[in-house]
Design a protein around this motif. Structure first.
Motif, PDB file in Angstrom:
ATOM      1  N   ASP A  71     -80.589 -39.998  -6.575  1.00 35.02           N
ATOM      2  CA  ASP A  71     -80.589 -40.898  -5.414  1.00 35.02           C
ATOM      3  C   ASP A  71     -79.615 -42.056  -5.631  1.00 35.02           C
ATOM      4  N   PHE A  72     -79.571 -42.563  -6.854  1.00 38.90           N
ATOM      5  CA  PHE A  72     -78.649 -43.648  -7.186  1.00 38.90           C
ATOM      6  C   PHE A  72     -77.206 -43.202  -6.923  1.00 38.90           C
ATOM      7  N   LEU A  73     -76.830 -42.015  -7.406  1.00 39.75           N
ATOM      8  CA  LEU A  73     -75.466 -41.519  -7.215  1.00 39.75           C
ATOM      9  C   LEU A  73     -75.133 -41.351  -5.732  1.00 39.75           C
ATOM     10  N   LEU A  74     -76.088 -40.851  -4.950  1.00 40.54           N
ATOM     11  CA  LEU A  74     -75.876 -40.695  -3.510  1.00 40.54           C
ATOM     12  C   LEU A  74     -75.646 -42.048  -2.844  1.00 40.54           C
ATOM     13  N   GLU A  75     -76.462 -43.029  -3.211  1.00 33.26           N
ATOM     14  CA  GLU A  75     -76.309 -44.381  -2.658  1.00 33.26           C
ATOM     15  C   GLU A  75     -74.957 -44.983  -3.040  1.00 33.26           C
ATOM     16  N   MET A  76     -74.538 -44.759  -4.284  1.00 36.91           N
ATOM     17  CA  MET A  76     -73.237 -45.275  -4.726  1.00 36.91           C
ATOM     18  C   MET A  76     -72.102 -44.637  -3.913  1.00 36.91           C
ATOM     19  N   GLU A  77     -72.174 -43.337  -3.714  1.00 46.79           N
ATOM     20  CA  GLU A  77     -71.143 -42.643  -2.924  1.00 46.79           C
ATOM     21  C   GLU A  77     -71.092 -43.191  -1.502  1.00 46.79           C
ATOM     22  N   ASN A  78     -72.270 -43.367  -0.908  1.00 41.15           N
ATOM     23  CA  ASN A  78     -72.341 -43.857   0.468  1.00 41.15           C
ATOM     24  C   ASN A  78     -71.851 -45.296   0.575  1.00 41.15           C
ATOM     25  N   PHE A  79     -72.263 -46.149  -0.346  1.00 36.62           N
ATOM     26  CA  PHE A  79     -71.928 -47.566  -0.266  1.00 36.62           C
ATOM     27  C   PHE A  79     -70.446 -47.815  -0.543  1.00 36.62           C
ATOM     28  N   PHE A  80     -69.909 -47.147  -1.548  1.00 39.29           N
ATOM     29  CA  PHE A  80     -68.520 -47.401  -1.939  1.00 39.29           C
ATOM     30  C   PHE A  80     -67.534 -46.406  -1.334  1.00 39.29           C
ATOM     31  N   GLY A  81     -68.046 -45.517  -0.486  1.00 36.92           N
ATOM     32  CA  GLY A  81     -67.161 -44.609   0.235  1.00 36.92           C
ATOM     33  C   GLY A  81     -66.446 -43.590  -0.626  1.00 36.92           C
ATOM     34  N   GLY A  82     -67.150 -43.014  -1.570  1.00 43.17           N
ATOM     35  CA  GLY A  82     -66.550 -41.993  -2.430  1.00 43.17           C
ATOM     36  C   GLY A  82     -66.882 -42.237  -3.879  1.00 43.17           C
ATOM     37  N   GLN A  83     -65.967 -41.871  -4.723  1.00 42.29           N
ATOM     38  CA  GLN A  83     -66.212 -41.946  -6.161  1.00 42.29           C
ATOM     39  C   GLN A  83     -65.843 -43.316  -6.716  1.00 42.29           C
ATOM     40  N   PRO A  84     -66.822 -44.008  -7.321  1.00 38.71           N
ATOM     41  CA  PRO A  84     -66.508 -45.282  -7.972  1.00 38.71           C
ATOM     42  C   PRO A  84     -65.566 -45.047  -9.155  1.00 38.71           C
ATOM     43  N   ASP A  85     -64.787 -46.049  -9.465  1.00 41.26           N
ATOM     44  CA  ASP A  85     -63.808 -45.941 -10.538  1.00 41.26           C
ATOM     45  C   ASP A  85     -64.463 -46.203 -11.895  1.00 41.26           C
ATOM     46  N   MET A  86     -65.275 -45.262 -12.351  1.00 39.73           N
ATOM     47  CA  MET A  86     -65.910 -45.338 -13.663  1.00 39.73           C
ATOM     48  C   MET A  86     -66.309 -43.934 -14.088  1.00 39.73           C
ATOM     49  N   ASP A  87     -66.447 -43.753 -15.389  1.00 41.51           N
ATOM     50  CA  ASP A  87     -66.885 -42.465 -15.927  1.00 41.51           C
ATOM     51  C   ASP A  87     -68.407 -42.445 -15.950  1.00 41.51           C
ATOM     52  N   VAL A  88     -69.003 -41.464 -15.296  1.00 44.34           N
ATOM     53  CA  VAL A  88     -70.453 -41.361 -15.208  1.00 44.34           C
ATOM     54  C   VAL A  88     -70.934 -40.219 -16.095  1.00 44.34           C
TER      55      VAL A  88
END
Length: 131
Positions: A71-88
């Motif tokens: 859920d966290f990853l989905l929220e991050m994608e939605n909020f930041f409009g794609g892939q955040p610039d960090m290694d997950v």
């Protein structure tokens, strides 16, 4: 600039063990820890839109109460409009094989490791970044 690593894990013992392992490999990096996915997400939403600087590495537990790592990853994608610039990287107990398969196929995840993380796993993560 120093390396910044973010840990999101509701297991405080696991958080401590992860911080310890990181300290063995790179003692001068900055480590930011959150006890829940909600807490981590709030931090990202409040602090990152202004400066846009993500942690270099995110170590994320999958199985957490209330909000899961998925859920966290989905929220991050939605909020930041794609892939955040960090290694997950997923750091989890992997109670079922489906989580391991999802981690392997997820576009935001560079890798996954079982808890507790070993020094060799930390070295693998750092080697991928050429630290």
């Amino acid at each position: 600039m120093d390396l910044t690593i973010c840990i999101i894990d509701d297991d405080l013992v696991s958080q401590f063990a992860t911080q310890y392992r990181i300290g063995q490999s790179i003692p001068h990096c900055k480590v930011v820890s959150f006890d829940s996915a909600e807490e981590g997400l709030d931090y990202f939403k409040q602090h990152l839109p202004g400066d846009g600087h993500f942690p270099d590495i995110l170590l994320l537990d999958i199985v957490m109460s209330e909000m899961s790592g998925w859920d966290f990853l989905l929220e991050m994608e939605n909020f930041f409009g794609g892939q955040p610039d960090m290694d997950v990287y997923v750091l989890s107990a992997f109670q079922n094989m489906s989580d391991r398969m999802l981690a392997k196929k997820h576009p935001l995840i560079q890798g996954y490791f079982d808890k507790p993380i070993s020094k060799d796993n930390v070295e693998t993560i750092l080697g991928a970044r050429k630290v």
